[in-house]
Write a protein that holds these residues in place. Structure first.
Motif, mmCIF file in Angstrom:
data_model
loop_
_atom_site.group_PDB
_atom_site.id
_atom_site.type_symbol
_atom_site.label_atom_id
_atom_site.label_comp_id
_atom_site.label_asym_id
_atom_site.label_seq_id
_atom_site.Cartn_x
_atom_site.Cartn_y
_atom_site.Cartn_z
ATOM 1 N N GLU A 120 38.002 5.635 3.213
ATOM 2 C CA GLU A 120 38.184 6.997 3.724
ATOM 3 C C GLU A 120 37.040 7.903 3.293
ATOM 4 N N LEU A 121 36.508 7.676 2.096
ATOM 5 C CA LEU A 121 35.346 8.457 1.654
ATOM 6 C C LEU A 121 34.162 8.194 2.577
ATOM 7 N N GLY A 122 33.939 6.927 2.917
ATOM 8 C CA GLY A 122 32.867 6.601 3.860
ATOM 9 C C GLY A 122 33.083 7.259 5.207
ATOM 10 N N ARG A 123 34.326 7.259 5.664
ATOM 11 C CA ARG A 123 34.661 7.900 6.947
ATOM 12 C C ARG A 123 34.316 9.393 6.908
ATOM 13 N N TYR A 124 34.727 10.074 5.828
ATOM 14 C CA TYR A 124 34.521 11.518 5.751
ATOM 15 C C TYR A 124 33.055 11.873 5.532
ATOM 16 N N TYR A 125 32.303 11.035 4.821
ATOM 17 C CA TYR A 125 30.855 11.241 4.739
ATOM 18 C C TYR A 125 30.250 11.198 6.144
ATOM 19 N N GLY A 126 30.696 10.238 6.941
ATOM 20 C CA GLY A 126 30.189 10.118 8.304
ATOM 21 C C GLY A 126 30.507 11.344 9.135
ATOM 22 N N GLN A 127 31.743 11.844 9.011
ATOM 23 C CA GLN A 127 32.139 13.008 9.804
ATOM 24 C C GLN A 127 31.405 14.274 9.360
ATOM 25 N N ALA A 128 30.974 14.285 8.089
ATOM 26 C CA ALA A 128 30.167 15.411 7.595
ATOM 27 C C ALA A 128 28.678 15.191 7.866
ATOM 28 N N LYS A 129 28.380 14.113 8.625
ATOM 29 C CA LYS A 129 27.010 13.763 9.015
ATOM 30 C C LYS A 129 26.117 13.406 7.828
ATOM 31 N N GLN A 130 26.736 12.945 6.756
ATOM 32 C CA GLN A 130 25.972 12.437 5.614
ATOM 33 C C GLN A 130 25.938 10.906 5.756
ATOM 34 N N TYR A 131 25.128 10.455 6.694
ATOM 35 C CA TYR A 131 25.203 9.067 7.143
ATOM 36 C C TYR A 131 24.731 8.060 6.095
ATOM 37 N N ILE A 132 23.712 8.395 5.333
ATOM 38 C CA ILE A 132 23.229 7.455 4.318
ATOM 39 C C ILE A 132 24.316 7.207 3.271
ATOM 40 N N ARG A 133 24.958 8.270 2.814
ATOM 41 C CA ARG A 133 26.042 8.117 1.843
ATOM 42 C C ARG A 133 27.220 7.363 2.451
ATOM 43 N N GLU A 142 25.662 7.648 14.780
ATOM 44 C CA GLU A 142 24.212 7.732 14.580
ATOM 45 C C GLU A 142 23.436 7.294 15.824
ATOM 46 N N GLY A 143 24.157 6.810 16.844
ATOM 47 C CA GLY A 143 23.503 6.363 18.063
ATOM 48 C C GLY A 143 23.092 4.907 18.052
ATOM 49 N N GLU A 144 23.508 4.164 17.026
ATOM 50 C CA GLU A 144 23.153 2.741 16.922
ATOM 51 C C GLU A 144 24.271 1.901 17.563
ATOM 52 N N LYS A 145 24.305 1.887 18.873
ATOM 53 C CA LYS A 145 25.417 1.293 19.616
ATOM 54 C C LYS A 145 25.540 -0.218 19.400
ATOM 55 N N GLU A 146 24.432 -0.925 19.371
ATOM 56 C CA GLU A 146 24.495 -2.379 19.217
ATOM 57 C C GLU A 146 25.011 -2.763 17.835
ATOM 58 N N ALA A 147 24.533 -2.057 16.821
ATOM 59 C CA ALA A 147 25.014 -2.318 15.462
ATOM 60 C C ALA A 147 26.503 -1.985 15.357
ATOM 61 N N ALA A 148 26.897 -0.893 16.002
ATOM 62 C CA ALA A 148 28.302 -0.485 15.987
ATOM 63 C C ALA A 148 29.174 -1.545 16.645
ATOM 64 N N LYS A 149 28.717 -2.043 17.800
ATOM 65 C CA LYS A 149 29.474 -3.057 18.534
ATOM 66 C C LYS A 149 29.633 -4.328 17.707
ATOM 67 N N ALA A 150 28.557 -4.747 17.037
ATOM 68 C CA ALA A 150 28.606 -5.958 16.217
ATOM 69 C C ALA A 150 29.593 -5.812 15.066
ATOM 70 N N LEU A 151 29.628 -4.646 14.437
ATOM 71 C CA LEU A 151 30.536 -4.399 13.307
ATOM 72 C C LEU A 151 31.999 -4.382 13.758
#
Length: 300
Positions: free
Chosen positions: A215-228, A263-272
């Motif tokens: 959930e921490l990773g999810r919320y970092y993503g929603q706050a656009k802190q993608y590296i974290r 982040e716009g990385e559709k292929e990586a997203a699809k693979a995951l």
């Protein structure tokens, strides 16, 4: 939503088990219920109540046995009789909390909320921090399930003030974070999830640590802190894989896929996402597969 109702009921039952002096007799309702013998619990409760129809502990036990057998109307009747015959504020609090949970099971949320509010007043009268906390938790979960997030947040904040240890603080912080998330308040959600993660990392179970990490990773993503977000999720995916935690490996991979998509990385997203689904299928976890499908619907 169903999970929050279940957690409320489980928490209340744990409190009841620690506060009621169970009979040492092997045929007592409480003893039978603790062993999971619902039929025996109902039978002994019936016999006891034939002698003393106002025995509050037995009425509470009978209601819990009816609950275990999914007979929520009969459970509600038993809990109401317990409330009627309760001799002190503690017994009244327990009875009304269980009435509220039965009403939730019968899809009567407004009545349940009113019952939980009544339980809170009884708990305050008896000056019991334990039951005040249980009442705030039940109210918060009931409001949350009805998507009434502002009153839910108020209840979770009141709950948090009564926390006595890091485990309780971790659970309360996580509920506050999730409620902020549902309200679209991503920075606040992240703030409290960081607090929850710190508590679970220090004192929680492996499940709590894994869940709070995802959930921490999810919320970092929603706050656009993608590296974290990526660092947090990759860490828990690696940890889950090493510990044999297929569920959390799949969930972490799914959420990382969502972050990659943002982040716009559709292929990586699809693979995951496909990797997460493959874990669910290989472990034959239909519930996990459904969770992943719901989370990623329309994503790719």
């Amino acid at each position: 939503m169903k999970l929050y109702s279940t957690l409320s009921y489980t928490f209340i039952v744990l409190i009841i088990n620690s506060s009621i002096a169970f009979s040492a007799e092997p045929e007592s309702c409480q003893q039978a219920l603790q062993k999971g013998d619902v039929a025996q619990a109902l039978s002994t409760a019936k016999s006891t109540l034939a002698v003393n129809a106002k025995d509050v502990d037995t009425l509470l036990c009978q209601g819990r046995a009816f609950t275990a057998s999914q007979d929520f109307n009969s459970a509600l009747d038993a809990f109401k009789l317990a409330q009627l015959n309760a001799s002190d504020s503690t017994q009244k609090t327990i009875a009304v909390l269980l009435i509220g949970n039965a009403q939730l099971s019968l899809k009567q949320p407004d009545l349940a909320i009113a019952s939980f509010q009544q339980a809170l007043e009884h708990a305050k009268t008896s000056n019991s921090a334990t039951y005040v906390r249980a009442s705030h938790l039940a109210l918060g979960n009931a409001y949350f399930n009805q998507q009434q997030f502002e009153p839910a947040l108020a209840q979770y904040q009141a709950l948090n003030k009564l926390d006595a240890n890091d485990n309780e603080r971790g659970e309360s912080f996580e509920k506050i974070a999730l409620t902020h998330h549902k309200m679209g308040q991503h920075d606040a959600a992240l703030e409290f999830q960081i607090k929850a993660f710190m508590m679970h990392e220090k004192s929680g179970t492996l499940d709590q640590y894994a869940h709070s990490s995802i959930e921490l990773g999810r919320y970092y993503g929603q706050a656009k802190q993608y590296i974290r977000a990526e660092n947090t999720l990759n860490k828990i995916i690696k940890f889950a894989k090493e510990q044999g935690g297929a569920y959390y490996e799949a969930k972490g991979s799914c959420v990382l896929g969502i972050v990659k998509a943002a982040e716009g990385e559709k292929e990586a997203a699809k693979a995951l996402v496909e990797y997460a689904k493959s874990i669910a299928k290989s472990t034959q976890d239909k519930s996990l597969e459904e969770e992943i499908n719901q989370e990623t619907q329309g994503l790719l």
